[in-house]
Design a protein around this motif. Structure first.
Motif, PDB file in Angstrom:
ATOM      1  N   ALA A   1       0.832  -1.207   0.000  1.00  0.00           N
ATOM      2  CA  ALA A   1       0.000   0.000   0.000  1.00  0.00           C
ATOM      3  C   ALA A   1       0.864   1.254   0.000  1.00  0.00           C
TER       4      ALA A   1
ATOM      5  N   ASP B   1       2.282   1.960  -3.386  1.00  0.00           N
ATOM      6  CA  ASP B   1       1.305   2.233  -4.438  1.00  0.00           C
ATOM      7  C   ASP B   1       1.072   3.743  -4.538  1.00  0.00           C
TER       8      ASP B   1
ATOM      9  N   LYS C   1      -2.355   5.338  -3.717  1.00  0.00           N
ATOM     10  CA  LYS C   1      -2.956   5.207  -2.389  1.00  0.00           C
ATOM     11  C   LYS C   1      -2.408   6.271  -1.428  1.00  0.00           C
TER      12      LYS C   1
ATOM     13  N   LYS D   1      -9.224   5.993  -2.084  1.00  0.00           N
ATOM     14  CA  LYS D   1      -7.771   6.142  -2.186  1.00  0.00           C
ATOM     15  C   LYS D   1      -7.082   5.962  -0.841  1.00  0.00           C
TER      16      LYS D   1
ATOM     17  N   VAL E   1      -5.902   4.264   2.536  1.00  0.00           N
ATOM     18  CA  VAL E   1      -5.634   2.991   3.208  1.00  0.00           C
ATOM     19  C   VAL E   1      -5.358   3.318   4.669  1.00  0.00           C
TER      20      VAL E   1
END
Length: 584
Positions: free
Chosen positions: A219, A222, A225, A348, A350
């Motif tokens: 995550a 990414d 994110k 978007k 996390v």
């Protein structure tokens, strides 16, 4: 109780009558090795590592359970004893998976330390038969690898004696003995509450938490994110132990700095949502008291305790506060209020937590723990997992300069930080509830009657002529004492705090491992709690309802405590998991 005089390895000492040889040796400064013994948890004398010679005794004495007597003479380190211990270690290794490099306990495995101490680096028995074992990973929180189990039964002792649950035990006999559930039922289908006390009791790598590090790293890497992390109160007084620092050392600033360096987009503090929990929970308590609601009201911050109540006392579910835990409240606010203020699409975000608790991993997927189709918190890391991430990243933790948490969800009061210690939620709630009930400013904020590591505590307060009786319990065996009184109608409490782990979150199942040689003689719970109370004492604001960010959030977004929007985001429901009901 009078003292008796004993001589241990030519050292003469006076020790309290009733002491064991192990305790007497500690007073004499003599270290007797143990594997199965864990004070107040497992005192069965089974591993035989602590065997000693006692003059006049017919056989070698297991020091962990052998009572001293006046004039006793004992020897703990003779060639005969050393050879017994070496042979014992060789036999343990004969059926042990020695994949030490791949074991997460390789740096602090009690078995490995003893092998090094006694020079056991190979075993003549290792080529013999091996017990069949499998990895049991059905639980959302706990994994068991019996190929590394040494049958010390400390996990069984924790599950039975500390938590009064008893979902694991020794199955079969002799060479075929293994630790598991009755009839090998998957752990997820039992009444296990995911507390993780079995993990912190285990001396080797046979038990560990479900790892979330890989998903969290993915995550963070990414670019699409936005990864937000929250750190729980008690993590800041335990994390340093993973870096060879004293038990209970407070490292709040370094914790924040490490999380920033790991690449999280925002680093916030669960203390903030602990304050928010108090505002909602105190409001709920006042409404129940004034409106004739179900009393006593019982806290709902500990997911291990909540699941225990659902399994064993489902008829008392109405007594549970409907407030989500601080972890879940933080996730809910992050994906609503914070997303709106910052203009970040919820899909978007996390949401990650760093918790002292393995049960938090189970809590993530509970029903009614999300908002508008989004899970409140996506991943939960234990304190141990965070330490591993820091080490893997090559961060020299103790050299980090302190850094503050990010705003606006990093502001907290002293009330929020003491959530990590047993009695802390009660004390924090009283600071707010008393003012709401009396309409007067509370001057003395220290409710010392509910502090300390005693398993069950009671107190009574006079609020303008109204008697308010409260109770605090930590550890589920102690919770049973309180709950049985409530169930029998013998309790006249108004408010009850229960924490699933003995001593509260500071002693959670996700906290750093502490060798039995330390745990048997130092109260780790008390040492960690000291740091939290110091932070509270030095906090500029010590009442949750005076947190300026929370005041603004209610004014701008939530409305009033317990109102429609606040209830939608911050409250939850529970499941009857009694006999023939849902297990997990």
């Amino acid at each position: 109780m009078s003292d008796v005089k004993v001589t241990i390895d030519n050292i003469e000492v006076n020790v309290p009558e009733g002491s064991t040889l192990l305790e007497a040796a500690h007073i004499a400064g003599v270290d007797i090795p143990t594997l199965c013994y864990l004070k107040d948890v497992n005192e069965i004398g089974a591993c035989r590592m602590c065997l000693c010679e006692v003059e006049g005794a017919r056989a070698l004495a297991a020091a962990c359970v052998f009572p001293v007597f006046d004039g006793m003479v004992a020897r703990t380190n003779t060639p005969k004893i050393v050879e017994y211990r070496r042979k014992n270690l060789q036999l343990l290794l004969s059926d042990h998976n020695m994949d030490c490099l791949g074991c997460f306990r390789s740096g602090n495995c009690e078995l490995l330390k003893l092998c090094r101490r006694y020079g056991v680096d190979d075993t003549e028995y290792y080529k013999g038969a091996k017990n069949h074992s499998v990895i049991e990973d059905s639980s959302k929180s706990i994994v068991r690898d019996n190929s590394k189990c040494i049958l010390c039964r400390r996990c069984i002792g924790a599950c039975n004696n500390l938590q009064s649950i008893g979902v694991i035990g020794a199955n079969k006999r002799g060479f075929d003995t293994y630790v598991g559930t009755t009839f090998n039922i998957p752990l997820a289908e039992t009444s296990c509450v995911n507390c993780g006390q079995c993990i912190v009791a285990c001396p080797v790598g046979a038990l560990y938490e479900k790892d979330s590090i890989t998903q969290v790293k993915e995550a963070i890497e990414d670019p699409d994110k936005f990864v937000v992390v929250q750190a729980a109160p008690s993590t800041r007084v335990a994390l340093a132990e993973c870096f060879d620092q004293p038990i209970g050392m407070e490292v709040e600033g370094k914790l924040s700095a490490a999380l920033h360096r790991l690449g999280f987009d925002r680093v916030f503090d669960t203390n903030f949502s602990a304050d928010l929990t108090i505002v909602e929970e105190a409001n709920e308590l006042v409404e129940r008291v004034k409106g004739g609601g179900v009393l006593p009201m019982i806290t709902s911050c500990s997911p291990g305790w909540v699941k225990f109540c659902e399994h064993y006392y489902p008829e008392l579910i109405p007594n549970l506060s409907t407030c989500k835990s601080p972890q879940q409240m933080f996730g809910a606010v992050t994906k609503s209020y914070y997303a709106d203020v910052m203009g970040i699409p919820v899909d978007k975000i996390v949401s990650v937590s760093v918790m002292p608790c393995t049960a938090k991993k189970h809590e993530l997927g509970r029903d009614d723990q999300g908002t508008d189709g989004y899970q409140d918190v996506d991943y939960s890391l234990t304190t141990r997992e965070l330490a591993r991430m820091i080490k893997m990243a090559g961060i020299e933790f103790m050299k980090l300069e302190d850094e503050p948490y990010d705003n606006p969800l990093g502001e907290y009061t002293g009330a929020g930080v003491i959530f990590g210690a047993t009695g802390g939620v009660m004390e924090a709630a009283l600071r707010t509830a008393v003012e709401k009930l009396t309409g007067e400013e509370l001057i003395d904020l220290d409710f010392v009657d509910v502090r300390g590591v005693k398993g069950v505590k009671e107190a009574e307060y006079d609020l303008q002529g109204k008697k308010v009786k409260v109770a605090v319990a930590s550890g589920l065996a102690n919770a049973r004492i309180i709950m049985d009184k409530v169930k029998a109608g013998e309790a006249d409490y108004t408010f009850i705090e229960i924490m699933g782990c003995p001593g509260g979150c500071v002693n959670g199942g996700g906290q750093p491992h502490v060798d039995s040689q330390v745990r048997n003689f130092i109260d780790v719970r008390a040492e960690r709690a000291k740091g939290l109370y110091t932070l509270d004492k030095n906090a500029p604001i010590r009442k949750a309802h005076e947190n300026p960010v929370i005041i603004k959030m209610y004014d701008d977004y939530l409305g009033v405590p317990g109102g429609e929007k606040a209830h939608h985001l911050l409250h939850t429901s529970y499941v009857n998991r009694g006999v023939n009901k849902q297990a997990d």
